[in-house]
Design a protein around this motif. Structure first.
Motif, PDB file in Angstrom:
ATOM      1  N   SER A 102       1.220   7.780 -10.340  1.00 44.15           N
ATOM      2  CA  SER A 102      -0.235   7.745 -10.330  1.00 44.15           C
ATOM      3  C   SER A 102      -0.764   7.841 -11.753  1.00 44.15           C
ATOM      4  CB  SER A 102      -0.816   8.899  -9.488  1.00 44.15           C
ATOM      5  OG  SER A 102      -0.528  10.145 -10.090  1.00 44.15           O
ATOM      6  N   VAL A 103      -1.959   7.297 -11.956  1.00 41.57           N
ATOM      7  CA  VAL A 103      -2.648   7.370 -13.241  1.00 41.57           C
ATOM      8  C   VAL A 103      -4.111   7.684 -12.964  1.00 41.57           C
ATOM      9  CG1 VAL A 103      -3.207   6.194 -15.394  1.00 41.57           C
ATOM     10  CG2 VAL A 103      -1.106   5.605 -14.182  1.00 41.57           C
ATOM     11  N   THR A 104      -4.635   8.723 -13.610  1.00 36.46           N
ATOM     12  CA  THR A 104      -6.036   9.076 -13.454  1.00 36.46           C
ATOM     13  C   THR A 104      -6.670   9.267 -14.834  1.00 36.46           C
ATOM     14  OG1 THR A 104      -5.362  11.393 -13.152  1.00 36.46           O
ATOM     15  CG2 THR A 104      -5.839  10.125 -11.169  1.00 36.46           C
ATOM     16  N   SER A 125     -10.265   7.519 -10.705  1.00 38.93           N
ATOM     17  CA  SER A 125      -9.386   6.357 -10.599  1.00 38.93           C
ATOM     18  C   SER A 125      -9.687   5.351 -11.703  1.00 38.93           C
ATOM     19  CB  SER A 125      -9.573   5.694  -9.230  1.00 38.93           C
ATOM     20  OG  SER A 125     -10.877   5.120  -9.141  1.00 38.93           O
ATOM     21  N   TRP A 126      -8.850   4.331 -11.789  1.00 39.90           N
ATOM     22  CA  TRP A 126      -9.050   3.284 -12.795  1.00 39.90           C
ATOM     23  C   TRP A 126     -10.371   2.564 -12.565  1.00 39.90           C
ATOM     24  CZ3 TRP A 126      -9.508  -2.076 -12.404  1.00 39.90           C
ATOM     25  CH2 TRP A 126      -9.418  -2.790 -13.616  1.00 39.90           C
ATOM     26  N   LEU A 147      -5.844  -0.613 -19.486  1.00 37.47           N
ATOM     27  CA  LEU A 147      -4.820  -1.222 -18.640  1.00 37.47           C
ATOM     28  C   LEU A 147      -4.838  -0.617 -17.240  1.00 37.47           C
ATOM     29  CD1 LEU A 147      -2.264  -3.041 -18.373  1.00 37.47           C
ATOM     30  CD2 LEU A 147      -0.933  -1.039 -19.083  1.00 37.47           C
ATOM     31  N   HIS A 148      -4.726  -1.483 -16.239  1.00 37.65           N
ATOM     32  CA  HIS A 148      -4.570  -1.008 -14.863  1.00 37.65           C
ATOM     33  C   HIS A 148      -3.078  -0.807 -14.601  1.00 37.65           C
ATOM     34  CE1 HIS A 148      -5.469  -1.597 -10.294  1.00 37.65           C
ATOM     35  NE2 HIS A 148      -5.210  -0.336 -10.625  1.00 37.65           N
ATOM     36  N   LEU A 149      -2.595   0.409 -14.906  1.00 39.61           N
ATOM     37  CA  LEU A 149      -1.186   0.736 -14.754  1.00 39.61           C
ATOM     38  C   LEU A 149      -0.990   1.286 -13.349  1.00 39.61           C
ATOM     39  CD1 LEU A 149       1.493   0.828 -16.349  1.00 39.61           C
ATOM     40  CD2 LEU A 149       0.951   3.190 -16.954  1.00 39.61           C
ATOM     41  N   GLY A 150      -0.502   0.438 -12.454  1.00 41.66           N
ATOM     42  CA  GLY A 150      -0.419   0.799 -11.050  1.00 41.66           C
ATOM     43  C   GLY A 150       0.875   1.499 -10.672  1.00 41.66           C
ATOM     44  N   SER A 151       0.890   2.049  -9.461  1.00 42.99           N
ATOM     45  CA  SER A 151       2.062   2.724  -8.941  1.00 42.99           C
ATOM     46  C   SER A 151       3.234   1.747  -8.846  1.00 42.99           C
ATOM     47  CB  SER A 151       1.746   3.307  -7.558  1.00 42.99           C
ATOM     48  OG  SER A 151       2.895   3.879  -6.981  1.00 42.99           O
ATOM     49  N   ARG A 184      -4.100  10.878 -17.473  1.00 43.59           N
ATOM     50  CA  ARG A 184      -3.029  11.681 -16.871  1.00 43.59           C
ATOM     51  C   ARG A 184      -2.083  10.754 -16.112  1.00 43.59           C
ATOM     52  NH1 ARG A 184      -4.526  16.967 -13.595  1.00 43.59           N
ATOM     53  NH2 ARG A 184      -4.533  17.751 -15.749  1.00 43.59           N
ATOM     54  N   ILE A 185      -0.809  10.814 -16.486  1.00 43.96           N
ATOM     55  CA  ILE A 185       0.195   9.924 -15.902  1.00 43.96           C
ATOM     56  C   ILE A 185       1.275  10.756 -15.225  1.00 43.96           C
ATOM     57  CG2 ILE A 185       1.917   8.152 -16.383  1.00 43.96           C
ATOM     58  CD1 ILE A 185       0.254   7.232 -18.707  1.00 43.96           C
TER      59      ILE A 185
END
Length: 214
Positions: A102-104, A125-126, A147-151, A184-185
């Motif tokens: 997840s990335v927030t 969220s992104w 960047l939309h760094l997805g799961s 937060r990654i």
């Protein structure tokens, strides 16, 4: 690791129980609760040795294969934003692969822009982060790149920051209007362990203290 540790704790308690019971007189061992037996002492000792070996081996493997998320921020050198003054790149400098869970994001406006900014108070969220940046009058692709760094995405293993994943690029207008931008990654390694890293991409400048001269 919770299940093996829980089983080891149970086996140690049972082994202690059997050792204490073995040192009691025979007529006492025939009374309740000393008659209770789950595993005999020799079986318990074998289980304890086995589980201890599994836990130690896994711990050593985890240290070897643990990802190390490292990030760097520098001026320019953005592949996405021509006039970037702040480019943030993320790499995995550890010995094992890391996969994004997840990335927030957390965003705060600066100065006169803070009064009119209505952002989520916590992590977002992104999509909410993009909306917040646009609400500050910033143009995506011109003033900022996020960047939309997805799961499921993998973080490249390298020690060179500029060879990593470009997460963020900000132009002068974005830097002027932002006081805080955190990312937060959470990633998981090959053993399924979860690791978390907070990237403080933008922080307010420290206030200058004006003291009286001696």
């Amino acid at each position: 690791m919770r299940l093996p540790r829980a089983l080891l704790s149970f086996a140690l308690v049972d082994l202690t129980w059997e050792i204490v019971k073995a040192n009691l007189s025979s007529h006492v061992r025939g009374d309740w609760p000393w008659r209770l037996t789950v595993l005999d002492a020799s079986t318990c000792a074998a289980v304890v040795a086995l589980l201890t070996g599994i836990i130690v081996t896994r711990s050593q493997l985890s240290q070897t294969m643990q990802p190390v998320l490292s990030w760097s921020g520098f001026a320019g050198h953005s592949r996405e934003l021509t006039d970037s003054l702040r480019t943030v790149s993320l790499v995995n400098a550890g010995g094992g692969r890391s996969v994004v869970r997840s990335v927030t994001y957390r965003i705060r406006a600066s100065g006169p822009y803070a009064d009119g900014a209505d952002f989520p108070s916590g992590w977002m969220s992104w999509h909410d982060a993009i909306d917040s940046l646009v609400a500050l009058g910033l143009d995506r692709g011109q003033d900022f790149f996020l960047l939309h760094l997805g799961s499921g995405a993998a973080i490249p293993m390298t020690n060179v920051g500029r060879d990593g994943v470009e997460l963020l690029a900000l132009g002068s207008k974005a830097l002027e209007r932002l006081a805080v931008l955190d990312i937060r990654i959470q990633v998981s390694d090959v053993l399924g362990d979860v690791h978390e890293r907070d990237l403080q991409c933008i922080r307010p400048l420290p206030r200058t203290r004006h003291g009286a001269s001696a």
